[in-house]
Motif scaffolding. Sequence first.
Motif, PDB file in Angstrom:
ATOM      1  N   ARG A 221      26.883   1.443  -7.270  1.00 55.68           N
ATOM      2  CA  ARG A 221      27.281   0.103  -6.844  1.00 55.68           C
ATOM      3  C   ARG A 221      27.158  -0.094  -5.331  1.00 55.68           C
ATOM      4  NH1 ARG A 221      29.598  -3.011 -10.512  1.00 55.68           N
ATOM      5  NH2 ARG A 221      30.572  -1.260 -11.581  1.00 55.68           N
ATOM      6  N   PRO A 222      27.690   0.806  -4.490  1.00 59.76           N
ATOM      7  CA  PRO A 222      27.533   0.581  -3.044  1.00 59.76           C
ATOM      8  C   PRO A 222      26.073   0.590  -2.585  1.00 59.76           C
ATOM      9  CG  PRO A 222      28.553   2.721  -3.486  1.00 59.76           C
ATOM     10  CD  PRO A 222      28.576   1.964  -4.761  1.00 59.76           C
TER      11      PRO A 222
ATOM     12  N   ALA B 295      24.191  -2.506  -0.897  1.00 62.60           N
ATOM     13  CA  ALA B 295      23.667  -2.292   0.455  1.00 62.60           C
ATOM     14  C   ALA B 295      22.198  -2.682   0.586  1.00 62.60           C
ATOM     15  CB  ALA B 295      23.852  -0.830   0.852  1.00 62.60           C
ATOM     16  N   VAL B 296      21.363  -2.257  -0.396  1.00 64.06           N
ATOM     17  CA  VAL B 296      19.913  -2.460  -0.240  1.00 64.06           C
ATOM     18  C   VAL B 296      19.261  -3.091  -1.472  1.00 64.06           C
ATOM     19  CG1 VAL B 296      19.667  -0.592   1.441  1.00 64.06           C
ATOM     20  CG2 VAL B 296      19.433  -0.084  -1.005  1.00 64.06           C
ATOM     21  N   GLY B 297      20.071  -3.477  -2.462  1.00 63.64           N
ATOM     22  CA  GLY B 297      19.512  -4.131  -3.635  1.00 63.64           C
ATOM     23  C   GLY B 297      18.690  -3.228  -4.516  1.00 63.64           C
ATOM     24  N   GLN B 298      18.959  -1.925  -4.466  1.00 69.10           N
ATOM     25  CA  GLN B 298      18.160  -0.961  -5.213  1.00 69.10           C
ATOM     26  C   GLN B 298      19.042  -0.218  -6.207  1.00 69.10           C
ATOM     27  OE1 GLN B 298      14.851  -0.591  -4.966  1.00 69.10           O
ATOM     28  NE2 GLN B 298      14.816   0.952  -6.567  1.00 69.10           N
ATOM     29  N   GLU B 299      18.644  -0.256  -7.486  1.00 66.15           N
ATOM     30  CA  GLU B 299      19.358   0.550  -8.479  1.00 66.15           C
ATOM     31  C   GLU B 299      18.931   2.005  -8.351  1.00 66.15           C
ATOM     32  OE1 GLU B 299      18.231  -1.879 -12.003  1.00 66.15           O
ATOM     33  OE2 GLU B 299      20.397  -1.880 -12.364  1.00 66.15           O
ATOM     34  N   ILE B 300      19.848   2.923  -8.589  1.00 68.36           N
ATOM     35  CA  ILE B 300      19.502   4.340  -8.559  1.00 68.36           C
ATOM     36  C   ILE B 300      19.229   4.806  -9.982  1.00 68.36           C
ATOM     37  CG2 ILE B 300      20.787   4.807  -6.436  1.00 68.36           C
ATOM     38  CD1 ILE B 300      23.059   5.927  -8.070  1.00 68.36           C
ATOM     39  N   THR B 301      18.399   5.837 -10.100  1.00 76.65           N
ATOM     40  CA  THR B 301      17.975   6.354 -11.404  1.00 76.65           C
ATOM     41  C   THR B 301      18.400   7.806 -11.533  1.00 76.65           C
ATOM     42  OG1 THR B 301      16.043   4.897 -11.415  1.00 76.65           O
ATOM     43  CG2 THR B 301      15.989   6.793 -12.899  1.00 76.65           C
ATOM     44  N   LYS B 302      19.110   8.128 -12.583  1.00 71.83           N
ATOM     45  CA  LYS B 302      19.504   9.519 -12.823  1.00 71.83           C
ATOM     46  C   LYS B 302      18.275  10.342 -13.187  1.00 71.83           C
ATOM     47  CE  LYS B 302      22.874   8.671 -15.798  1.00 71.83           C
ATOM     48  NZ  LYS B 302      24.021   8.945 -16.708  1.00 71.83           N
ATOM     49  N   PHE B 303      18.173  11.516 -12.567  1.00 71.61           N
ATOM     50  CA  PHE B 303      17.038  12.388 -12.847  1.00 71.61           C
ATOM     51  C   PHE B 303      17.530  13.716 -13.407  1.00 71.61           C
ATOM     52  CE2 PHE B 303      14.070  15.781 -11.840  1.00 71.61           C
ATOM     53  CZ  PHE B 303      12.872  15.268 -12.320  1.00 71.61           C
ATOM     54  N   SER B 304      17.121  14.021 -14.635  1.00 73.66           N
ATOM     55  CA  SER B 304      17.364  15.314 -15.266  1.00 73.66           C
ATOM     56  C   SER B 304      16.415  15.425 -16.446  1.00 73.66           C
ATOM     57  CB  SER B 304      18.826  15.440 -15.738  1.00 73.66           C
ATOM     58  OG  SER B 304      19.040  14.648 -16.901  1.00 73.66           O
ATOM     59  N   GLU B 305      16.470  16.517 -17.162  1.00 77.36           N
ATOM     60  CA  GLU B 305      15.615  16.666 -18.343  1.00 77.36           C
ATOM     61  C   GLU B 305      16.003  15.683 -19.441  1.00 77.36           C
ATOM     62  OE1 GLU B 305      14.862  20.572 -19.775  1.00 77.36           O
ATOM     63  OE2 GLU B 305      14.631  21.441 -17.779  1.00 77.36           O
TER      64      GLU B 305
ATOM     65  N   GLU C 152      33.583   7.046   3.629  1.00 72.14           N
ATOM     66  CA  GLU C 152      32.736   5.891   3.905  1.00 72.14           C
ATOM     67  C   GLU C 152      31.519   5.792   2.990  1.00 72.14           C
ATOM     68  OE1 GLU C 152      32.924   4.506   8.319  1.00 72.14           O
ATOM     69  OE2 GLU C 152      32.762   6.691   8.332  1.00 72.14           O
ATOM     70  N   PHE C 153      31.166   6.888   2.318  1.00 71.86           N
ATOM     71  CA  PHE C 153      29.984   6.852   1.460  1.00 71.86           C
ATOM     72  C   PHE C 153      30.194   6.023   0.189  1.00 71.86           C
ATOM     73  CE2 PHE C 153      32.460  10.588   0.390  1.00 71.86           C
ATOM     74  CZ  PHE C 153      32.497  10.576  -0.990  1.00 71.86           C
ATOM     75  N   VAL C 154      31.400   5.521  -0.043  1.00 70.62           N
ATOM     76  CA  VAL C 154      31.631   4.624  -1.186  1.00 70.62           C
ATOM     77  C   VAL C 154      31.425   3.163  -0.781  1.00 70.62           C
ATOM     78  CG1 VAL C 154      33.291   6.249  -2.189  1.00 70.62           C
ATOM     79  CG2 VAL C 154      34.122   4.338  -0.789  1.00 70.62           C
ATOM     80  N   SER C 155      31.022   2.929   0.448  1.00 68.11           N
ATOM     81  CA  SER C 155      30.928   1.566   0.983  1.00 68.11           C
ATOM     82  C   SER C 155      29.484   1.168   1.293  1.00 68.11           C
ATOM     83  CB  SER C 155      31.763   1.464   2.261  1.00 68.11           C
ATOM     84  OG  SER C 155      31.582   0.228   2.893  1.00 68.11           O
ATOM     85  N   PRO C 156      29.128  -0.110   1.101  1.00 70.99           N
ATOM     86  CA  PRO C 156      27.770  -0.576   1.428  1.00 70.99           C
ATOM     87  C   PRO C 156      27.383  -0.355   2.885  1.00 70.99           C
ATOM     88  CG  PRO C 156      28.944  -2.230   0.134  1.00 70.99           C
ATOM     89  CD  PRO C 156      29.942  -1.180   0.489  1.00 70.99           C
TER      90      PRO C 156
ATOM     91  N   LYS D  68      32.019  -3.485   4.934  1.00 73.95           N
ATOM     92  CA  LYS D  68      32.797  -2.259   4.787  1.00 73.95           C
ATOM     93  C   LYS D  68      33.810  -2.446   3.671  1.00 73.95           C
ATOM     94  CE  LYS D  68      35.163   1.268   7.550  1.00 73.95           C
ATOM     95  NZ  LYS D  68      35.580   1.668   8.911  1.00 73.95           N
ATOM     96  N   ILE D  69      33.576  -1.774   2.537  1.00 75.01           N
ATOM     97  CA  ILE D  69      34.454  -1.885   1.369  1.00 75.01           C
ATOM     98  C   ILE D  69      34.944  -0.488   1.006  1.00 75.01           C
ATOM     99  CG2 ILE D  69      34.640  -2.598  -1.038  1.00 75.01           C
ATOM    100  CD1 ILE D  69      32.301  -4.506  -0.541  1.00 75.01           C
ATOM    101  N   GLN D  70      36.220  -0.249   1.221  1.00 75.25           N
ATOM    102  CA  GLN D  70      36.794   1.066   0.920  1.00 75.25           C
ATOM    103  C   GLN D  70      38.104   0.896   0.171  1.00 75.25           C
ATOM    104  OE1 GLN D  70      35.844   2.521   5.280  1.00 75.25           O
ATOM    105  NE2 GLN D  70      36.246   4.336   4.002  1.00 75.25           N
TER     106      GLN D  70
END
Length: 506
Positions: A48-49, A53-63, A328-332, A350-352
């Motif tokens: 979510r953050p 922050a950049v409008g980009q979804e993250i993708t989980k990478f594993s087998e 702070e890494f939980v914030s945009p 800044k959302i904490q």
Amino acid sequence: MHIKRLKQHNQNTSGIYMKKIFVCADFLMTKLETQEYHLKWVDDLLKRPILWAVGQEITKFSENTSKFRRNKFFSLSDTKNISEETHYWYNENNINAKSIAYLKSHFSQCNLVIGYELSYQTRAILSRAGIKYIDMWLHPIRFMDDNLYSFDSNSIDIRHKLFSFNLSDKQYFLSADRFKISNYRGWNKKENEYDAKLIDNSALFIGQTLTDKAVCQNGKMLNILDFKDNFKKACLEYAHVYYSRHPMLRGDDSSIVNYINSYDNASIIEIPSYYLLCSTKIKKVFSISSSVVTEAKFFDKETEYLFQPVVSIGTIEDKNAYSSVFGEFVSPHFWSEVLSNLYTPLSSEKIQFFNPGTKIRDMLGLYYNSHTFDRVDMLFKGGVHTKEESNKKKNNSENLLSPNKILFSKFTTAVESAEVISFDVFDTLIERPVSKPSAVFDLMSGHVSKITSGKIKDFKEARIHAKNHVLRKDEFEEITLSQRYDEIKKCFLSANKNRVPHMTTS
């Protein structure tokens, strides 16, 4: 901004969809089950953050989410037998170009990897493949108001931005001083209770779990038996050396315990390490790679790593150091700054958490003896009571049993259906009235001196000497009580017919 609008923004900005951000655990060293255990919460916490922050979804990478196969990666480098252990050690220098090409083919649409606790081997492989990463580790300093995390990157630009959030060492000294003062003045003062049990001018060795990539060297899990010369040196330099076992230890460490007990001035200690760090009687703290050594620096101890720290902390000038980030890494605002050279920032808000203390620690259940310095955690564990509460708890056995009624019912059912029942004796079926077994020797000392006409003035010293002497002769086999008292007789009572009374413990 809604997710669809954020995606549209990216498309309008670049003309095509931006490359993906992959989030992963150590997909080369760590078995899949353990990867997924960490990957779930990392993804939930960061997606979510980063999106904000950049409008980009993250993708989980594993087998489980890709066609990448760990076994194939290693087989291309002629490594056939992939261990099923939690952490598979490999030599990154043995990985050939075929494996690197195979890895790159699965990251072709990836702009950045955010990895959780990547081994140095996996980091090296990603760098060889030209893949940018951010590596995130649980921070070695655990006595702060909440758990910190450490961040580093193989991108110079990203690394500089990560270090713009780096905490000063002064924060750690401040928190350590607070804990030291509370240890003799505050709500949970333990200084007088614990210091009385410690020998001045002592060293403390911090043990670790038997299987951990933090203690892995060339495929071997290191322990104190690999550093006997270092331990012997400490025993010669200090009045006493205490060995603190890891609170989450699993497996048989009897060979380690026997080795520690083979020294007259070394012993296993069960006092929580944070109380030991507060004591002025502990002068040095050393370990293979335990983070407690890093913490000990801020309690003004001499420190030594026998192998290497899991994560080094410091300033950007230290090329091996990670940046220390508190919450702070939980914030945009964190991710918009860190990723600003890869993506167009959309929000630097800044959302904490309100009152951020203990939020991440509670969320992940990572306490690491925090009940020793965190009043809320201590209260949660039921360790702090008013005098009235303590008396009520002591006199009301029903209160002690009621939380465990279901467990007790299952236990009695199992007992009734079993043919053979085996019990551990001391501290389980039979309670010791002393804090540790060797305290019995102090209680017996005066009586033994009397019946031996003063030939044994210090029974505790004689008893420990006897055990250790027989232990060395029998190469760590279990020593019986008869053998111990026969040794006392040889050393102290060769001309005395009086029989030293046998103890019922230890």
